[in-house]
Design a protein around this motif. Structure first.
Motif, PDB file in Angstrom:
ATOM      1  N   ASN A  77      -5.435 -50.022  24.882  1.00  0.00           N
ATOM      2  CA  ASN A  77      -6.291 -49.676  23.743  1.00  0.00           C
ATOM      3  C   ASN A  77      -7.766 -49.533  24.110  1.00  0.00           C
ATOM      4  OD1 ASN A  77      -4.107 -49.710  21.901  1.00  0.00           O
ATOM      5  ND2 ASN A  77      -4.307 -51.933  21.654  1.00  0.00           N
ATOM      6  N   VAL A  78      -8.059 -49.381  25.396  1.00  0.00           N
ATOM      7  CA  VAL A  78      -9.448 -49.277  25.844  1.00  0.00           C
ATOM      8  C   VAL A  78      -9.678 -47.918  26.481  1.00  0.00           C
ATOM      9  CG1 VAL A  78     -11.233 -50.240  27.359  1.00  0.00           C
ATOM     10  CG2 VAL A  78      -9.592 -51.771  26.233  1.00  0.00           C
ATOM     11  N   ARG A  79     -10.702 -47.209  26.008  1.00  0.00           N
ATOM     12  CA  ARG A  79     -11.121 -45.949  26.610  1.00  0.00           C
ATOM     13  C   ARG A  79     -12.408 -46.188  27.399  1.00  0.00           C
ATOM     14  NH1 ARG A  79     -12.659 -42.630  22.007  1.00  0.00           N
ATOM     15  NH2 ARG A  79     -12.584 -44.553  20.785  1.00  0.00           N
ATOM     16  N   ALA A  80     -12.461 -45.661  28.604  1.00  0.00           N
ATOM     17  CA  ALA A  80     -13.657 -45.780  29.435  1.00  0.00           C
ATOM     18  C   ALA A  80     -14.471 -44.497  29.309  1.00  0.00           C
ATOM     19  CB  ALA A  80     -13.274 -46.025  30.893  1.00  0.00           C
ATOM     20  N   ILE A  81     -15.741 -44.649  28.936  1.00  0.00           N
ATOM     21  CA  ILE A  81     -16.629 -43.502  28.778  1.00  0.00           C
ATOM     22  C   ILE A  81     -17.915 -43.773  29.551  1.00  0.00           C
ATOM     23  CG2 ILE A  81     -17.979 -42.094  27.170  1.00  0.00           C
ATOM     24  CD1 ILE A  81     -15.919 -42.685  25.025  1.00  0.00           C
ATOM     25  N   GLN A  82     -18.260 -42.889  30.453  1.00  0.00           N
ATOM     26  CA  GLN A  82     -19.489 -43.048  31.223  1.00  0.00           C
ATOM     27  C   GLN A  82     -20.686 -42.686  30.350  1.00  0.00           C
ATOM     28  OE1 GLN A  82     -19.405 -41.074  34.989  1.00  0.00           O
ATOM     29  NE2 GLN A  82     -21.547 -41.481  35.456  1.00  0.00           N
ATOM     30  N   ALA A  83     -21.655 -43.584  30.273  1.00  0.00           N
ATOM     31  CA  ALA A  83     -22.844 -43.344  29.463  1.00  0.00           C
ATOM     32  C   ALA A  83     -23.948 -44.289  29.913  1.00  0.00           C
ATOM     33  CB  ALA A  83     -22.557 -43.536  27.980  1.00  0.00           C
ATOM     34  N   ASP A  84     -25.173 -43.919  29.598  1.00  0.00           N
ATOM     35  CA  ASP A  84     -26.355 -44.706  29.944  1.00  0.00           C
ATOM     36  C   ASP A  84     -26.868 -45.356  28.666  1.00  0.00           C
ATOM     37  OD1 ASP A  84     -28.826 -45.711  30.669  1.00  0.00           O
ATOM     38  OD2 ASP A  84     -29.333 -44.002  31.943  1.00  0.00           O
ATOM     39  N   ALA A  85     -26.912 -46.677  28.630  1.00  0.00           N
ATOM     40  CA  ALA A  85     -27.325 -47.386  27.418  1.00  0.00           C
ATOM     41  C   ALA A  85     -28.775 -47.120  27.046  1.00  0.00           C
ATOM     42  CB  ALA A  85     -27.097 -48.884  27.594  1.00  0.00           C
ATOM     43  N   THR A  86     -29.582 -46.649  27.973  1.00  0.00           N
ATOM     44  CA  THR A  86     -30.970 -46.345  27.639  1.00  0.00           C
ATOM     45  C   THR A  86     -31.089 -45.074  26.797  1.00  0.00           C
ATOM     46  OG1 THR A  86     -31.376 -45.051  29.656  1.00  0.00           O
ATOM     47  CG2 THR A  86     -31.719 -47.425  29.785  1.00  0.00           C
ATOM     48  N   ASP A  87     -30.024 -44.286  26.734  1.00  0.00           N
ATOM     49  CA  ASP A  87     -29.985 -43.069  25.919  1.00  0.00           C
ATOM     50  C   ASP A  87     -29.404 -43.447  24.557  1.00  0.00           C
ATOM     51  OD1 ASP A  87     -29.516 -40.629  24.691  1.00  0.00           O
ATOM     52  OD2 ASP A  87     -28.818 -39.644  26.528  1.00  0.00           O
ATOM     53  N   ALA A  88     -30.274 -43.815  23.618  1.00  0.00           N
ATOM     54  CA  ALA A  88     -29.816 -44.335  22.338  1.00  0.00           C
ATOM     55  C   ALA A  88     -29.015 -43.315  21.543  1.00  0.00           C
ATOM     56  CB  ALA A  88     -31.012 -44.813  21.516  1.00  0.00           C
ATOM     57  N   SER A  89     -29.414 -42.062  21.584  1.00  0.00           N
ATOM     58  CA  SER A  89     -28.709 -41.044  20.795  1.00  0.00           C
ATOM     59  C   SER A  89     -27.300 -40.822  21.319  1.00  0.00           C
ATOM     60  CB  SER A  89     -29.497 -39.731  20.799  1.00  0.00           C
ATOM     61  OG  SER A  89     -29.663 -39.244  22.119  1.00  0.00           O
ATOM     62  N   GLU A  90     -27.127 -40.795  22.659  1.00  0.00           N
ATOM     63  CA  GLU A  90     -25.801 -40.637  23.238  1.00  0.00           C
ATOM     64  C   GLU A  90     -24.939 -41.865  22.952  1.00  0.00           C
ATOM     65  OE1 GLU A  90     -22.490 -39.213  25.494  1.00  0.00           O
ATOM     66  OE2 GLU A  90     -24.122 -38.320  24.335  1.00  0.00           O
ATOM     67  N   LEU A  91     -25.532 -43.044  23.074  1.00  0.00           N
ATOM     68  CA  LEU A  91     -24.777 -44.266  22.800  1.00  0.00           C
ATOM     69  C   LEU A  91     -24.387 -44.328  21.327  1.00  0.00           C
ATOM     70  CD1 LEU A  91     -23.627 -46.876  23.956  1.00  0.00           C
ATOM     71  CD2 LEU A  91     -25.819 -47.988  23.490  1.00  0.00           C
ATOM     72  N   ALA A  92     -25.279 -43.920  20.435  1.00  0.00           N
ATOM     73  CA  ALA A  92     -24.959 -43.911  19.007  1.00  0.00           C
ATOM     74  C   ALA A  92     -23.794 -42.971  18.716  1.00  0.00           C
ATOM     75  CB  ALA A  92     -26.192 -43.510  18.198  1.00  0.00           C
ATOM     76  N   ARG A  93     -23.746 -41.841  19.415  1.00  0.00           N
ATOM     77  CA  ARG A  93     -22.636 -40.910  19.223  1.00  0.00           C
ATOM     78  C   ARG A  93     -21.314 -41.586  19.591  1.00  0.00           C
ATOM     79  NH1 ARG A  93     -19.365 -37.935  21.982  1.00  0.00           N
ATOM     80  NH2 ARG A  93     -20.279 -38.556  23.979  1.00  0.00           N
ATOM     81  N   ILE A  94     -21.315 -42.320  20.717  1.00  0.00           N
ATOM     82  CA  ILE A  94     -20.113 -43.018  21.158  1.00  0.00           C
ATOM     83  C   ILE A  94     -19.735 -44.131  20.184  1.00  0.00           C
ATOM     84  CG2 ILE A  94     -19.213 -44.539  22.984  1.00  0.00           C
ATOM     85  CD1 ILE A  94     -20.952 -42.923  24.952  1.00  0.00           C
ATOM     86  N   CYS A  95     -20.742 -44.771  19.586  1.00  0.00           N
ATOM     87  CA  CYS A  95     -20.522 -45.951  18.760  1.00  0.00           C
ATOM     88  C   CYS A  95     -20.258 -45.621  17.289  1.00  0.00           C
ATOM     89  CB  CYS A  95     -21.732 -46.879  18.849  1.00  0.00           C
ATOM     90  SG  CYS A  95     -22.012 -47.593  20.481  1.00  0.00           S
ATOM     91  N   GLN A  96     -20.238 -44.366  16.916  1.00  0.00           N
ATOM     92  CA  GLN A  96     -20.037 -44.006  15.521  1.00  0.00           C
ATOM     93  C   GLN A  96     -18.765 -44.649  14.973  1.00  0.00           C
ATOM     94  OE1 GLN A  96     -22.462 -42.003  13.995  1.00  0.00           O
ATOM     95  NE2 GLN A  96     -21.468 -42.783  12.149  1.00  0.00           N
ATOM     96  N   GLY A  97     -18.916 -45.433  13.914  1.00  0.00           N
ATOM     97  CA  GLY A  97     -17.779 -46.115  13.300  1.00  0.00           C
ATOM     98  C   GLY A  97     -17.494 -47.494  13.855  1.00  0.00           C
ATOM     99  N   ALA A  98     -18.263 -47.935  14.848  1.00  0.00           N
ATOM    100  CA  ALA A  98     -18.011 -49.246  15.461  1.00  0.00           C
ATOM    101  C   ALA A  98     -18.404 -50.377  14.518  1.00  0.00           C
ATOM    102  CB  ALA A  98     -18.782 -49.377  16.770  1.00  0.00           C
ATOM    103  N   GLU A  99     -17.591 -51.412  14.499  1.00  0.00           N
ATOM    104  CA  GLU A  99     -17.932 -52.611  13.729  1.00  0.00           C
ATOM    105  C   GLU A  99     -18.984 -53.433  14.460  1.00  0.00           C
ATOM    106  OE1 GLU A  99     -15.722 -56.722  12.365  1.00  0.00           O
ATOM    107  OE2 GLU A  99     -14.699 -54.829  11.971  1.00  0.00           O
ATOM    108  N   ALA A 100     -18.883 -53.487  15.785  1.00  0.00           N
ATOM    109  CA  ALA A 100     -19.852 -54.254  16.578  1.00  0.00           C
ATOM    110  C   ALA A 100     -19.988 -53.629  17.957  1.00  0.00           C
ATOM    111  CB  ALA A 100     -19.429 -55.717  16.704  1.00  0.00           C
ATOM    112  N   PRO A 119     -35.384 -51.122  28.513  1.00  0.00           N
ATOM    113  CA  PRO A 119     -34.800 -49.863  28.024  1.00  0.00           C
ATOM    114  C   PRO A 119     -33.325 -49.995  27.654  1.00  0.00           C
ATOM    115  CG  PRO A 119     -36.118 -49.486  29.999  1.00  0.00           C
ATOM    116  CD  PRO A 119     -35.979 -50.966  29.853  1.00  0.00           C
ATOM    117  N   ILE A 120     -32.607 -50.903  28.325  1.00  0.00           N
ATOM    118  CA  ILE A 120     -31.190 -51.100  28.020  1.00  0.00           C
ATOM    119  C   ILE A 120     -31.018 -51.754  26.653  1.00  0.00           C
ATOM    120  CG2 ILE A 120     -29.081 -52.305  28.711  1.00  0.00           C
ATOM    121  CD1 ILE A 120     -30.031 -52.042  31.624  1.00  0.00           C
TER     122      ILE A 120
END
Length: 296
Positions: free
Chosen positions: A41-64, A82-83
């Protein structure tokens, strides 16, 4: 079932993702170098946490969102901000709760032991100041935040003072040196217990904006070295403590700054995590065995 995002794919981040996935949740594990993944049940997605807009896209709908990412140790005062800022902005953008993996550095050298999770932060080091500022930025966010604070790690793949300074010599059966008072009782946290505490925090129904301490086991550095050697079937190695000039000559400057953690007993009050989150510390023997997984 819920959707969670774990930022940071080190030993604690991966174990956190694994536990959430095993509970049946939909999980994304992300980092700049997340690598392959075969967790349920885990998907691995490469992303940089300093990129808030990209991280927000990945996190859409997340509870936490779990902020388990690490910066290069000697670059904490510059690279960590920045992280945390990117992660906080992403959490705010999608309305997700924020669970931050922290440590004990923020209490500083003057704090009385056992350390309580409601103690005011009073850092006396650059890295402790960085950790304190990170938590201040998280707790000021317009989403609920909790910090899970851990003492020094034991566990497979964990990078800690013990694994870097003492463990290689123990494995080779050589005389072993460590830092501080070798007979001062010290709290050790198991990476799997850290992950269990992070996951348990998602179910906390009390007031957020607070910290929890990871339940730990206790042993002096000398005792830990002896138990580790015994588990490997090695002769108990000759053990001594590095002097400050030796550490300077070896380039161990980051250890000098934080050596106060080992100069006197370091005890951690984790009673709130045990009572409110239902987390208990694994045995010290289990922690050591997991640390030595590649060597037994």
């Amino acid at each position: 079932m819920s959707f969670y995002v774990v930022v940071g794919a080190g030993p604690v981040g991966r174990e956190t993702a694994r536990l959430l996935g095993e509970e049946g949740h939909d999980v994304v594990l992300t980092s700049r170098s997340v690598g392959s993944n075969a967790l349920r049940n885990v998907r691995a997605i490469q992303a940089d946490a300093t990129d808030a807009s990209e991280l927000a896209r990945i996190c859409q709908g997340a509870e936490a969102i779990f902020m388990c990412a690490m910066a290069t140790y000697h670059r904490w005062p510059t690279d960590f901000f920045p992280i945390i800022d990117g992660t906080v902005r992403a959490a705010e953008a999608v309305g997700a709760k924020l669970i931050v993996l922290g440590n004990l550095y923020g209490y500083g050298a003057n704090a009385d032991s056992p350390l309580r999770s409601d103690l005011s932060l009073d850092p006396t080091s650059r890295k402790g100041t960085a950790r304190t500022i990170m938590w201040q930025r998280a707790v000021r966010a317009n989403v609920p935040a909790i910090e899970v604070r851990s003492s020094d790690y034991l566990g497979h793949g964990a990078i800690s003072y013990f694994s870097l300074v003492a463990l290689p010599s123990i494995i080779e059966g050589k005389p072993t040196a460590f830092i501080g008072d070798l007979d001062a009782t010290h709290a050790w946290a198991f990476t799997k217990d850290v992950a269990r505490t992070l996951v348990a925090a998602t179910r906390y129904t009390g007031e957020w904006g607070r910290a929890f301490h990871v339940p730990s086991q206790y042993a002096s550095p000398r005792e830990l070295i002896q138990k580790t050697a015994a588990m490997l079937g090695q002769e108990i190695p000759e053990t001594r403590s590095y002097s400050v000039p030796e550490m300077e000559a070896l380039g161990m400057h980051e250890l000098i700054e934080m050596s106060y953690l080992f100069e006197r007993p370091l005890l951690v009050d984790s009673s709130d995590a045990e009572t409110l989150l239902g987390v208990k510390a694994s045995s010290l023997e289990e922690m050591i065995a997991d640390t030595l997984l590649d060597h037994l």
